[in-house]
Design a protein around this motif. Structure first.
Motif, PDB file in Angstrom:
ATOM      1  N   ASP A  48      44.563  93.038   7.892  1.00 45.55           N
ATOM      2  CA  ASP A  48      45.747  92.425   8.483  1.00 45.55           C
ATOM      3  C   ASP A  48      46.316  91.358   7.557  1.00 45.55           C
ATOM      4  OD1 ASP A  48      47.736  91.849  10.253  1.00 45.55           O
ATOM      5  OD2 ASP A  48      46.480  90.707  11.640  1.00 45.55           O
ATOM      6  N   LEU A  49      45.438  90.555   6.950  1.00 45.10           N
ATOM      7  CA  LEU A  49      45.899  89.531   6.009  1.00 45.10           C
ATOM      8  C   LEU A  49      46.610  90.161   4.823  1.00 45.10           C
ATOM      9  CD1 LEU A  49      42.828  87.110   5.969  1.00 45.10           C
ATOM     10  CD2 LEU A  49      45.114  86.590   6.820  1.00 45.10           C
ATOM     11  N   GLU A  50      46.047  91.246   4.320  1.00 43.75           N
ATOM     12  CA  GLU A  50      46.642  91.932   3.174  1.00 43.75           C
ATOM     13  C   GLU A  50      48.031  92.457   3.521  1.00 43.75           C
ATOM     14  OE1 GLU A  50      45.466  95.423  -0.089  1.00 43.75           O
ATOM     15  OE2 GLU A  50      44.234  95.089   1.689  1.00 43.75           O
ATOM     16  N   GLY A  51      48.191  92.943   4.764  1.00 40.70           N
ATOM     17  CA  GLY A  51      49.484  93.451   5.177  1.00 40.70           C
ATOM     18  C   GLY A  51      50.524  92.362   5.360  1.00 40.70           C
ATOM     19  N   ARG A  52      50.097  91.141   5.621  1.00 41.88           N
ATOM     20  CA  ARG A  52      51.026  90.042   5.826  1.00 41.88           C
ATOM     21  C   ARG A  52      51.413  89.350   4.513  1.00 41.88           C
ATOM     22  NH1 ARG A  52      50.499  87.272  11.153  1.00 41.88           N
ATOM     23  NH2 ARG A  52      49.383  88.630  12.575  1.00 41.88           N
ATOM     24  N   MET A  53      50.479  89.337   3.567  1.00 41.70           N
ATOM     25  CA  MET A  53      50.687  88.562   2.342  1.00 41.70           C
ATOM     26  C   MET A  53      51.459  89.362   1.292  1.00 41.70           C
ATOM     27  SD  MET A  53      46.855  86.892   2.285  1.00 41.70           S
ATOM     28  CE  MET A  53      47.094  85.909   0.789  1.00 41.70           C
ATOM     29  N   PRO A  54      52.072  88.682   0.314  1.00 43.54           N
ATOM     30  CA  PRO A  54      52.835  89.378  -0.723  1.00 43.54           C
ATOM     31  C   PRO A  54      51.972  90.345  -1.529  1.00 43.54           C
ATOM     32  CG  PRO A  54      53.332  87.039  -0.729  1.00 43.54           C
ATOM     33  CD  PRO A  54      52.170  87.216   0.192  1.00 43.54           C
ATOM     34  N   HIS A  55      52.637  91.312  -2.143  1.00 46.47           N
ATOM     35  CA  HIS A  55      51.942  92.313  -2.937  1.00 46.47           C
ATOM     36  C   HIS A  55      51.170  91.648  -4.074  1.00 46.47           C
ATOM     37  CE1 HIS A  55      51.111  96.163  -4.804  1.00 46.47           C
ATOM     38  NE2 HIS A  55      51.548  95.683  -5.954  1.00 46.47           N
ATOM     39  N   GLY A  56      49.952  92.117  -4.299  1.00 48.76           N
ATOM     40  CA  GLY A  56      49.138  91.596  -5.378  1.00 48.76           C
ATOM     41  C   GLY A  56      48.184  90.493  -4.977  1.00 48.76           C
ATOM     42  N   CYS A  57      48.275  90.009  -3.722  1.00 53.72           N
ATOM     43  CA  CYS A  57      47.392  88.938  -3.257  1.00 53.72           C
ATOM     44  C   CYS A  57      45.976  89.479  -3.022  1.00 53.72           C
ATOM     45  CB  CYS A  57      47.926  88.314  -1.971  1.00 53.72           C
ATOM     46  SG  CYS A  57      49.359  87.259  -2.201  1.00 53.72           S
ATOM     47  N   ASN A  58      45.021  88.589  -3.081  1.00 56.10           N
ATOM     48  CA  ASN A  58      43.621  88.936  -2.859  1.00 56.10           C
ATOM     49  C   ASN A  58      43.103  88.129  -1.668  1.00 56.10           C
ATOM     50  OD1 ASN A  58      40.849  89.382  -2.905  1.00 56.10           O
ATOM     51  ND2 ASN A  58      40.719  89.340  -5.135  1.00 56.10           N
TER      52      ASN A  58
END
Length: 225
Positions: A48-58
């Motif tokens: 869910d965090l990955e889907g909310r954060m900008p592309h390329g975030c970890n």
């Protein structure tokens, strides 16, 4: 040095391995994770965090940095199963007691059933009854499911394909556990006076102690919500 490809307007064409936007600095990613966890009423998964954060975030690395930054503070970043949440430090829980408006007590039957599910999951209703030595009323299972402390698991690949029961993230959250593996051992339970000197599981035939509906109305206070 290789020549840079240009488009019709004379602008450089990015290579396939390049990204149009760089990921934000890790400090900014931590702030993003902090904002999401703080605002969410439920634990948040890395997906869910990955889907909310900008592309390329970890998000995995960001949440680990955030957890270390909150060590020793009044609140902590804790892992609950496959999700993450911000929770009050355990030693400061007494400050929140005035916020409790309702206490729900579990019967001895519900406590025993919940403990069996937690320690033996995934477990079928028949297996619960064999371990307890008495039949399990539908009301006991319904109560634990209504509290969202247990839920249905996968069906067993055996004749009849019986359903199984497992504990939920809400159960882990309530007792401050990262996973069911963090449950106390038998020695710890006996030291805390939470185990009675009862016959070992399976030593009595099913139903010998009578149905759980016949037990005293006295309510145990081991678990409160």
């Amino acid at each position: 040095m290789e020549d840079q490809l240009m488009d019709s307007q004379g602008a450089p064409i990015p290579d396939d391995n390049d990204t149009l936007f760089d990921a934000p600095p890790m400090a900014e990613q931590e702030r993003m994770v902090e904002a999401v966890l703080f605002a969410s009423a439920e634990p948040v998964t890395l997906r869910d965090l990955e889907g909310r954060m900008p592309h390329g975030c970890n998000p995995r690395e960001a949440v680990e940095h955030l957890r270390k930054r909150y060590e020793g503070r009044g609140v902590r970043v804790v892992r609950l199963g496959d999700a993450w949440a911000i929770r009050t430090a355990p030693d400061l829980g007494f400050l929140m007691q005035k916020e409790t408006t309702e206490l729900r007590k579990l019967s001895r039957a519900a406590i025993e059933t919940l403990a069996i599910v937690a320690y033996h999951q995934p477990v079928t209703r028949t297996e619960i009854e064999e371990i307890r030595g008495v039949s399990v009323s539908r009301g006991t299972i319904d109560q634990l499911m209504e509290m969202n402390w247990i839920r249905l698991g996968r069906r067993r690949m055996t004749p009849g394909r019986p359903v199984t029961f497992v504990v939920t993230p809400d159960f882990l959250d309530h007792f401050g556990l990262e996973s069911a593996r963090d449950l106390p051992g038998l020695k710890e339970l006996r030291a805390a006076g939470l185990l009675e000197n009862r016959p070992p599981p399976g030593s009595l035939p099913l139903g010998q102690n009578g149905d759980e509906d016949d037990e005293p109305e006295e309510q145990a206070e081991l678990f409160e919500e």
